[in-house]
Design a protein around this motif. Structure first.
Motif, mmCIF file in Angstrom:
data_model
loop_
_atom_site.group_PDB
_atom_site.id
_atom_site.type_symbol
_atom_site.label_atom_id
_atom_site.label_comp_id
_atom_site.label_asym_id
_atom_site.label_seq_id
_atom_site.Cartn_x
_atom_site.Cartn_y
_atom_site.Cartn_z
ATOM 1 N N ASN A 424 0.803 -1.228 0.000
ATOM 2 C CA ASN A 424 0.000 0.000 0.000
ATOM 3 C C ASN A 424 0.841 1.286 0.000
ATOM 4 O OD1 ASN A 424 -2.740 0.642 -0.306
ATOM 5 N ND2 ASN A 424 -2.799 1.534 1.757
ATOM 6 N N ASN A 425 2.116 1.174 -0.392
ATOM 7 C CA ASN A 425 2.959 2.360 -0.538
ATOM 8 C C ASN A 425 2.641 2.987 -1.891
ATOM 9 O OD1 ASN A 425 5.146 4.112 -1.287
ATOM 10 N ND2 ASN A 425 6.391 3.164 0.322
ATOM 11 N N LYS A 426 1.933 4.102 -1.873
ATOM 12 C CA LYS A 426 1.435 4.688 -3.113
ATOM 13 C C LYS A 426 2.546 5.233 -4.009
ATOM 14 C CE LYS A 426 -3.169 5.651 -1.272
ATOM 15 N NZ LYS A 426 -2.938 4.896 -0.025
ATOM 16 N N SER A 427 3.612 5.749 -3.414
ATOM 17 C CA SER A 427 4.733 6.237 -4.226
ATOM 18 C C SER A 427 5.371 5.095 -5.004
ATOM 19 C CB SER A 427 5.791 6.916 -3.339
ATOM 20 O OG SER A 427 5.264 8.074 -2.738
ATOM 21 N N GLU A 428 5.585 3.958 -4.306
ATOM 22 C CA GLU A 428 6.190 2.803 -4.973
ATOM 23 C C GLU A 428 5.227 2.192 -5.984
ATOM 24 O OE1 GLU A 428 9.330 1.767 -4.735
ATOM 25 O OE2 GLU A 428 9.633 3.552 -3.496
ATOM 26 N N ALA A 429 3.945 2.201 -5.657
ATOM 27 C CA ALA A 429 2.949 1.665 -6.590
ATOM 28 C C ALA A 429 2.905 2.510 -7.867
ATOM 29 C CB ALA A 429 1.575 1.632 -5.938
ATOM 30 N N ALA A 430 3.003 3.823 -7.719
ATOM 31 C CA ALA A 430 3.001 4.714 -8.887
ATOM 32 C C ALA A 430 4.209 4.438 -9.781
ATOM 33 C CB ALA A 430 2.998 6.170 -8.438
ATOM 34 N N LYS A 431 5.355 4.140 -9.142
ATOM 35 C CA LYS A 431 6.557 3.818 -9.922
ATOM 36 C C LYS A 431 6.367 2.516 -10.697
ATOM 37 C CE LYS A 431 9.902 6.164 -6.898
ATOM 38 N NZ LYS A 431 11.062 5.969 -5.979
ATOM 39 N N LEU A 432 5.779 1.515 -10.030
ATOM 40 C CA LEU A 432 5.532 0.248 -10.716
ATOM 41 C C LEU A 432 4.598 0.436 -11.915
ATOM 42 C CD1 LEU A 432 5.034 -2.519 -7.984
ATOM 43 C CD2 LEU A 432 6.787 -2.418 -9.752
ATOM 44 N N LEU A 433 3.601 1.274 -11.730
ATOM 45 C CA LEU A 433 2.618 1.516 -12.778
ATOM 46 C C LEU A 433 3.109 2.514 -13.822
ATOM 47 C CD1 LEU A 433 -0.448 1.793 -10.371
ATOM 48 C CD2 LEU A 433 -0.070 -0.055 -12.028
ATOM 49 N N ILE A 435 3.327 5.780 -13.574
ATOM 50 C CA ILE A 435 2.495 6.972 -13.643
ATOM 51 C C ILE A 435 2.884 7.865 -12.474
ATOM 52 C CG2 ILE A 435 0.547 5.827 -14.772
ATOM 53 C CD1 ILE A 435 -0.801 5.565 -12.052
ATOM 54 N N THR A 436 2.405 9.093 -12.476
ATOM 55 C CA THR A 436 2.699 9.995 -11.369
ATOM 56 C C THR A 436 1.784 9.687 -10.187
ATOM 57 O OG1 THR A 436 1.116 11.659 -12.107
ATOM 58 C CG2 THR A 436 3.347 11.797 -13.004
ATOM 59 N N ARG A 437 2.178 10.150 -8.999
ATOM 60 C CA ARG A 437 1.346 9.949 -7.811
ATOM 61 C C ARG A 437 -0.019 10.610 -7.988
ATOM 62 N NH1 ARG A 437 4.022 10.385 -1.959
ATOM 63 N NH2 ARG A 437 1.826 10.781 -1.639
ATOM 64 N N LYS A 438 -0.014 11.785 -8.637
ATOM 65 C CA LYS A 438 -1.274 12.495 -8.846
ATOM 66 C C LYS A 438 -2.222 11.654 -9.698
ATOM 67 C CE LYS A 438 -3.171 16.790 -10.732
ATOM 68 N NZ LYS A 438 -2.861 18.073 -11.419
ATOM 69 N N THR A 439 -1.677 11.045 -10.758
ATOM 70 C CA THR A 439 -2.502 10.188 -11.610
ATOM 71 C C THR A 439 -3.030 8.998 -10.827
ATOM 72 O OG1 THR A 439 -1.257 10.827 -13.584
ATOM 73 C CG2 THR A 439 -2.522 8.789 -13.712
ATOM 74 N N LEU A 440 -2.166 8.415 -9.976
ATOM 75 C CA LEU A 440 -2.585 7.272 -9.176
ATOM 76 C C LEU A 440 -3.735 7.654 -8.252
ATOM 77 C CD1 LEU A 440 -2.353 4.390 -8.159
ATOM 78 C CD2 LEU A 440 -0.533 5.155 -6.606
ATOM 79 N N TYR A 441 -3.641 8.792 -7.577
ATOM 80 C CA TYR A 441 -4.701 9.219 -6.668
ATOM 81 C C TYR A 441 -6.017 9.451 -7.423
ATOM 82 C CZ TYR A 441 -1.670 9.681 -2.587
ATOM 83 O OH TYR A 441 -0.837 9.415 -1.537
ATOM 84 N N ASN A 442 -5.903 9.993 -8.642
ATOM 85 C CA ASN A 442 -7.115 10.183 -9.458
ATOM 86 C C ASN A 442 -7.754 8.843 -9.801
ATOM 87 O OD1 ASN A 442 -6.876 12.957 -9.462
ATOM 88 N ND2 ASN A 442 -5.719 13.034 -11.381
ATOM 89 N N LYS A 443 -6.890 7.842 -10.106
ATOM 90 C CA LYS A 443 -7.393 6.503 -10.425
ATOM 91 C C LYS A 443 -8.041 5.849 -9.196
ATOM 92 C CE LYS A 443 -5.889 6.191 -14.738
ATOM 93 N NZ LYS A 443 -6.797 6.011 -15.899
ATOM 94 N N LEU A 444 -7.423 6.055 -8.039
ATOM 95 C CA LEU A 444 -7.981 5.492 -6.801
ATOM 96 C C LEU A 444 -9.381 6.038 -6.548
ATOM 97 C CD1 LEU A 444 -4.871 5.623 -4.412
ATOM 98 C CD2 LEU A 444 -5.788 3.640 -5.602
#
Length: 450
Positions: A424-433, A435-444
């Motif tokens: 659940n580390n969003k920064s690391e998840a964004a790197k795997l995906l 995409i940027t953290r901002k994009t990840l939060y929008n997707k969440l």
């Protein structure tokens, strides 16, 4: 009417391509071997050379090197089979203007030739006919605008540029071919106190050893055979501004001594003259070699190395700034739309995935060329995979070394999987995906993922 030298041993294909180019308002001279091509270059003047990579009596890269040494102002385009793409990419690093993979699309041929022919014309507007062979004075049109990335590497690069720009320190830019070293140098100049004066860029690899003194310091009429008029050298042309020496590691040892003396004394003496000229310039250099290793091996003078390396900047490769990939792709798409009078909106999810999994050996230069070609070939709103070169699919079909996450399909499940893998580390998840953290939060938020 631009004049093209076509070198191709497949006579039927050669004649077919010749007819196509003539129909598109080019003047074409055809040759079927390296020997014929050498003779043609001796007897005629050409605006561009289009050569096959494999010839019966030579290889295209070797022939290209010959022509770049004798006629550095003539752009050379290589024609390759799909199996030779990696070789062609290396050739671009060694001076080729571009390459085309066979069989090729007629529109692609025209685009590549047009791009290659435009570069010398832009240089000619800002330099004399002889000077354009090895240097170009950058225009202020924003063509080579510095793009601010979002990755850690890009932020570090921007920070270093902002710190060193207001000073007069000599800067050494280190990085692979195609990473934008000249754009970095131009950005430093534009943020310096010298911004209202000239920025002169010189490709040291294109200067013959025997002519280096004349190119750097100028010469007087009659000082040597071929000196039909006085010539101002790069140092004098850059007086008050910035002199950018690209691929400085290619200078001969003798030329290094001449350069060191000029940098130490800030005085130059044109060839054939007894008068010294004071110059006030800032030096920025670039290399894709390890100059420290060259110093150890005796190939590069240690005193010159320290003179040009008061401050060093690393120009990161595209694979080291994955988060920036689509930032640059969108920027290049915007430029391509303007240049080609198109209105392509963006990239399909499949193309984004292909881009993210490709190694980009040609770095930003390869990305820009790819986006521009794809934009030309796209007839709809989005760039689709069918307009990408074959090498993208060759790489794509290879099994990845590490697990790759792609948002091209089943986005919700992919995001949940990435969060699970990173605890659940969003920064690391964004790197795997990728995409940027901002994009990840929008997707969440979009998928209502807690």
């Amino acid at each position: 009417m631009p004049k093209i030298l076509l070198i191709e041993d497949d006579i039927a294909f050669c004649k077919l391509l010749e007819k196509f180019l003539i129909k598109k308002a080019f003047e074409v001279t055809t040759t079927f071997s390296a020997a014929e091509a050498r003779e043609a270059v001796k007897n005629e003047s050409f605006d561009l050379i289009l050569t096959d990579l494999r010839l019966p009596d030579s290889d295209g890269i070797g022939l290209m090197s010959e022509f770049k040494n004798s006629h550095p102002h003539i752009p050379v385009i290589l024609m390759t089979g799909y199996s030779d793409v990696n070789t062609a990419v290396k050739a671009i690093k060694n001076g080729a203007a571009d390459y085309i993979s066979k069989p090729f699309n007629p529109d692609e041929v025209l685009l590549v030739i047009t791009n290659a022919l435009q570069a010398p014309k832009e240089e000619e507007e800002q330099a004399s006919v002889k000077e354009k062979k090895t240097a170009k004075k950058q225009s202020s049109t924003g063509e080579n605008e510095f793009v601010k990335g979002i990755s850690v590497a890009s932020k570090k690069l921007l920070d270093h540029i902002q710190l060193v720009s207001p000073t007069d320190m000599s800067v050494l830019i280190i990085g692979e071919s195609g990473t934008g070293k000249e754009i970095i140098a131009k950005s430093i100049h534009q943020q310096s106190r010298r911004k209202d004066n000239n920025f002169i860029a010189v490709d040291c690899g294109a200067i013959p050893k025997e002519l280096a003194a004349s190119e750097f310091f100028g010469h007087l009429k009659g000082s040597f055979t071929g000196a039909i008029s006085d010539k101002k050298g790069y140092f004098e042309a850059a007086n008050g501004g910035t002199l950018f020496l690209d691929e400085i590691g290619n200078l001969s040892y003798e030329n290094q001594i001449q350069l060191l003396r000029a940098l130490q004394e800030r005085k130059i003496k044109p060839v054939g003259s007894n008068k010294e000229i004071n110059v006030d310039i800032r030096i920025i250099t670039a290399t894709n070699e390890d100059l420290r290793e060259a110093v150890k091996n005796g190939d590069f003078r240690e005193d010159l190395y320290h003179r040009i390396n008061e401050f060093s900047i690393q120009s990161p490769s595209l694979k080291d700034r994955g988060e920036d990939l689509m930032v640059f792709a969108d920027y290049f798409l915007e430029k391509a739309n303007q240049q080609l009078h198109k209105e392509v909106i963006g990239f399909s999810p499949e193309v984004v995935s292909i881009f993210q999994n490709y190694s980009w050996p040609g770095n930003l230069r390869e990305l820009q060329n790819c986006v521009k070609r794809a934009t030309l070939l796209t007839r709809g709103d989005f760039i689709e995979s069918d307009v990408l070169p074959a090498e993208f699919f060759q790489i794509q079909n290879q099994p990845p070394a590490n697990e790759v996450f792609s948002l091209s399909e089943n986005e919700r499940e992919t995001i949940i999987s990435a969060l699970s893998k990173t605890q659940n580390n969003k920064s690391e998840a964004a790197k795997l995906l990728k995409i940027t953290r901002k994009t990840l939060y929008n997707k969440l938020k979009q998928y209502n993922i807690e």
